[in-house]
Design an enzyme around this catalytic site. Structure first.
Site, mmCIF file in Angstrom:
data_model
loop_
_atom_site.group_PDB
_atom_site.id
_atom_site.type_symbol
_atom_site.label_atom_id
_atom_site.label_comp_id
_atom_site.label_asym_id
_atom_site.label_seq_id
_atom_site.Cartn_x
_atom_site.Cartn_y
_atom_site.Cartn_z
ATOM 1 N N GLU A 1 -3.166 -7.455 8.078
ATOM 2 C CA GLU A 1 -2.189 -6.655 7.337
ATOM 3 C C GLU A 1 -0.763 -7.114 7.642
ATOM 4 O OE1 GLU A 1 -1.395 -1.983 6.067
ATOM 5 O OE2 GLU A 1 -2.520 -2.430 7.889
ATOM 6 N N ALA B 1 0.825 -1.214 0.000
ATOM 7 C CA ALA B 1 0.000 0.000 0.000
ATOM 8 C C ALA B 1 0.854 1.257 0.000
ATOM 9 C CB ALA B 1 -0.934 -0.014 1.201
ATOM 10 N N HIS C 1 -7.978 -0.864 8.825
ATOM 11 C CA HIS C 1 -7.404 -0.375 10.087
ATOM 12 C C HIS C 1 -8.496 -0.128 11.116
ATOM 13 C CE1 HIS C 1 -5.082 1.297 6.537
ATOM 14 N NE2 HIS C 1 -4.350 0.274 6.962
#
Length: 349
Positions: free
Chosen positions: A286, A72, A225
């Site tokens: 993640e 990302a 997140h």
């Protein structure tokens, strides 16, 4: 034991020549020299990057499948123009595709889009969707709401001229998009500590205060997140919606917006599970990503999010199963058929 689908993974372990190529692209823009050609990455380098990192950790933590996209922070939309960013995105997406081909039981792709600051998403972005969804079999895309890298100079997500053609393409391919900013060129914002959370929170408010989901009732977005600041300030957003004469958030956004579990402490996961309906939560870690160390207070890795969900009293066993797999299979419409096409992976669904 519940099957676990991690919906938020990035190829953060590419060999050094991958990022060196990006830096060479940016230097060529600056000095006017010819653009470089993408370097080769061997099968052995792919294997070393994945088996020693993401796949090893997945096996250690009992994660069966990861929805996998390019790094990302490495999308780097703010530094290149559209043409250069297309070459970069094509290269990054092709590397992810090679991972998915090599490890089809464990990785399914999501694509990086060749966005560029000041450029409305159009044919270049749409061709990337055509390749990644139509040819590679990817099941989602990452959408950067701020390709300017912290300056927020492009129109908000509710701008019909700027963004709606892209939403039509998402529906055409029947895929969700993960809202995910990239690097920050604004010195006020640390990329992963503040810019990421800013992006998540800003996107949610733009969804809440707009008519996007009235215009596109089938559109689906994942805010990563843990939703940024949103769950912690749920009362604030409910109150603002009420003051604006908007419907309750459950009606206004929660048929279309989902949050992942990339929250790296027990109290944060407990809050997320308590505030956000289970149907709107998707398991994610993640890993290998923004936080890689061990929490000295617990002795466990911060990003071992399964551990927090297992320990929480805010969710029961059926709720865990929904978070671990069922919700993802409902939102990523291409995921189930993709898995059913793999005889060795049918146990996942």
């Amino acid at each position: 034991m519940a099957v676990i689908i991690d919906i938020h993974g990035h190829f953060t372990t590419t060999p050094a020549q991958v990022w060196a190529f990006r830096e060479a692209q940016i230097r060529a823009i600056s000095d006017g020299s010819p653009q470089p050609s993408p370097p080769d990455v061997s099968d052995e380098e792919i294997r070393d990057g994945i088996e020693n990192n993401q796949l090893r950790i997945m096996r250690e933590r009992g994660i069966d499948l990861t929805i996998f996209s390019p790094k990302a922070l490495g999308m780097d939309h703010h530094r290149g123009d559209e043409q250069v960013n297309q070459v970069w995105a094509d290269y990054a997406n092709a590397l992810v595709h090679r991972v998915c081909q090599r490890y089809p039981q464990h990785f399914v792709g999501a694509c990086q889009l060749p966005q560029a600051s000041g450029v409305k998403p159009g044919s270049t972005v749409f061709r990337t969707l055509e390749r990644c969804i139509g040819e590679y079999g990817f099941v989602a895309a990452n959408l950067n709401p701020d390709p300017s890298g912290g300056n927020w100079s492009d129109p908000p997500l509710w701008d019909k001229d700027w963004w709606y053609p892209l939403y039509e393409q998402l529906l055409r391919w029947d895929i969700p998009a993960m809202i995910h900013v990239s690097g920050a060129c604004n010195p006020h914002f640390h990329a992963v500590a503040s810019h990421y959370i800013n992006g998540d929170t800003t996107a949610f408010v733009q969804f809440m205060t707009s008519s996007i989901f009235e215009d596109f009732p089938e559109l689906k977005f994942i805010i990563p997140h843990g939703g940024g600041a949103v769950p912690f300030h749920w009362g604030r957003y409910r109150g603002i919606a009420q003051d604006m004469g908007l419907p309750e958030l459950e009606q206004k956004v929660l048929n279309n917006v989902f949050f992942d579990t990339c929250v790296y402490h027990q109290a944060g996961i407990d809050l997320l599970l308590k505030v956000i309906p289970t149907k709107n939560l998707l398991f994610a870690s993640e890993t290998v990503g923004a936080v890689r160390g061990i929490d000295p207070r617990s002795g466990h890795f911060y990003d071992d999010t399964k551990r927090y969900i297992e320990a929480s009293t805010e969710v029961d066993a059926p709720g865990r199963q929904a978070i671990y797999a069922d919700n993802a299979l409902g939102i990523y419409k291409r995921l189930g058929p993709r898995l059913r096409a793999m005889p060795s992976a049918t146990t996942i669904i």
